[in-house]
Design a protein around this motif. Structure first.
Motif, PDB file in Angstrom:
ATOM      1  N   ARG A  41      -1.151  -4.171  29.635  1.00  0.00           N
ATOM      2  CA  ARG A  41       0.042  -3.374  29.241  1.00  0.00           C
ATOM      3  C   ARG A  41       0.682  -3.042  30.552  1.00  0.00           C
ATOM      4  NH1 ARG A  41      -1.390   1.255  24.618  1.00  0.00           N
ATOM      5  NH2 ARG A  41      -1.290  -0.448  22.736  1.00  0.00           N
ATOM      6  N   ARG A  42       2.008  -2.852  30.284  1.00  0.00           N
ATOM      7  CA  ARG A  42       2.787  -2.480  31.498  1.00  0.00           C
ATOM      8  C   ARG A  42       2.822  -1.013  31.370  1.00  0.00           C
ATOM      9  NH1 ARG A  42       8.667  -4.817  30.914  1.00  0.00           N
ATOM     10  NH2 ARG A  42       8.354  -3.895  28.766  1.00  0.00           N
ATOM     11  N   THR A  60       4.012   2.617  33.750  1.00  0.00           N
ATOM     12  CA  THR A  60       5.109   3.143  34.724  1.00  0.00           C
ATOM     13  C   THR A  60       4.803   4.474  35.232  1.00  0.00           C
ATOM     14  OG1 THR A  60       6.559   4.006  32.932  1.00  0.00           O
ATOM     15  CG2 THR A  60       7.084   1.755  33.691  1.00  0.00           C
ATOM     16  N   LEU A 119       6.833   0.180  38.536  1.00  0.00           N
ATOM     17  CA  LEU A 119       6.037  -0.593  37.126  1.00  0.00           C
ATOM     18  C   LEU A 119       4.925  -1.251  37.868  1.00  0.00           C
ATOM     19  CD1 LEU A 119       6.414  -1.949  34.656  1.00  0.00           C
ATOM     20  CD2 LEU A 119       7.826  -3.738  35.523  1.00  0.00           C
ATOM     21  N   HIS A 120       3.840  -1.032  36.916  1.00  0.00           N
ATOM     22  CA  HIS A 120       2.309  -1.663  37.370  1.00  0.00           C
ATOM     23  C   HIS A 120       1.803  -2.197  35.789  1.00  0.00           C
ATOM     24  CE1 HIS A 120       2.838   0.787  40.640  1.00  0.00           C
ATOM     25  NE2 HIS A 120       1.725   0.240  41.249  1.00  0.00           N
ATOM     26  N   PHE A 121       0.805  -3.081  36.030  1.00  0.00           N
ATOM     27  CA  PHE A 121       0.313  -3.656  34.736  1.00  0.00           C
ATOM     28  C   PHE A 121      -1.275  -3.160  34.765  1.00  0.00           C
ATOM     29  CE2 PHE A 121       3.591  -6.693  35.671  1.00  0.00           C
ATOM     30  CZ  PHE A 121       4.274  -6.806  34.438  1.00  0.00           C
TER      31      PHE A 121
END
Length: 310
Positions: free
Chosen positions: A162-163, A165, A174-176
């Motif tokens: 999932r992304r 923030t 923004l990270h995963f």
């Protein structure tokens, strides 16, 4: 008036000389006697120069303290070393020079065991002679560093990506986030989570985190659970039940992935409450950790296993 002053001065000098303690000086006691002699001579000179004063002698005798040591030792005495006697049945070890010489292969094997494989292209112990090739940085696509997978017998299964923030002062980052389950399908399984700016980095971090949280799943010879169990993590609740041979794994979501990676072939699972994949996976781990084998319960109670079903 002068006589009174001189008498008080003399009494003060006398008290100083009489109450001088050897403990207040850092010098040897012989130096104290010398200082007293100088003090007496100065007082006598002061009294003799003044005709109106009567001379008084201060006799403060200090006890002589002997500072010599080892008075009873004879300097001409020669000590003789007498080694202890050997016990009965003692066999002296062989000399270093009496042993047989080592062969070249034995020397090479000992050297390789201490320092690793040599670069001559030969290995006595069967090690990898191209060990330096693994340390070369391998670049993948777009010139980025390529990381090889860890070969330790565990398989990886990605449950969710999932992304996410993060709101900071300058805006949003923004990270995963990846949830990965690792297992060897022999009773060992682990759940991990990791975050990174790229999906590949997040999966690698979560796989490392999962390997740090490996647990052992108790199973019977039919590859099922020994008894029922329930576990909850946060708002997620999971119910696990054993099943007969041939049933398979009847479960959904992350519960099914965790059971399959652990090697369970016959089981029933149900998610109660939240549908969060990470919480359900961890709730499954909590439920598994509550299970115990029959032999462990019998050992704790101090009874044979046959008594458990009576």
């Amino acid at each position: 008036m002068a006589m009174t002053t001189a008498s008080s001065t003399l009494s003060s000098f006398s008290s100083l000389s009489l109450h001088t303690s050897p403990r207040l000086t850092l010098l040897p006691f012989t130096a104290t006697n010398t200082s007293l002699t100088k003090l007496k001579s100065s007082i006598s000179f002061f009294l003799s120069s003044s005709p109106r004063l009567t001379t008084t002698t201060c006799n403060a005798e200090q006890p002589e303290i002997e500072t010599t040591f080892f008075d009873n030792d004879d300097p001409e005495y020669e000590a003789v070393f007498e080694p202890p006697e050997a016990p009965e049945g003692f066999v002296p070890p062989p000399s270093f020079d009496e042993g047989s010489l080592e062969t070249e292969d034995e020397v090479a094997a000992a050297y390789e065991e201490l320092y690793g494989a040599a670069y001559s292209g030969m290995s006595v112990l069967g090690n990898d002679i191209y060990v330096m090739d693994a340390k070369v940085k391998k670049l993948g696509a777009f010139g980025k560093l390529k990381k090889e997978k860890i070969r330790d017998g565990f398989e990886e299964r990605v449950v969710q990506v999932r992304r996410v923030t993060k709101v900071v002062k300058g805006g949003k980052q923004l990270h995963f986030r990846a949830v990965v389950v690792v297992g060897d399908k022999q009773g060992n399984v682990g759940v991990g989570v990791g975050k990174a700016k790229e999906v590949i980095g997040a999966v690698q971090k979560s796989a490392v985190n999962a390997r740090r949280n490996i647990i052992t799943v108790p199973m019977t010879k039919y590859l099922t659970f020994p008894h029922r169990s329930e576990g909850d993590y946060g708002a997620a609740k999971v119910m696990l039940r054993p099943a007969s041979p041939g049933t398979g794994v009847i479960a959904g979501g992350s519960v099914r992935i965790v059971l399959e990676m652990a090697g369970v072939e016959n089981a029933l699972g149900k998610q109660l409450g939240s549908k969060n994949a990470l919480n359900n996976a961890r709730a499954t781990v909590v439920a598994v950790q509550k299970m115990r084998q029959f032999r462990e319960v019998a050992l704790d109670r101090g009874i044979p296993m046959e008594e458990l079903w009576k």
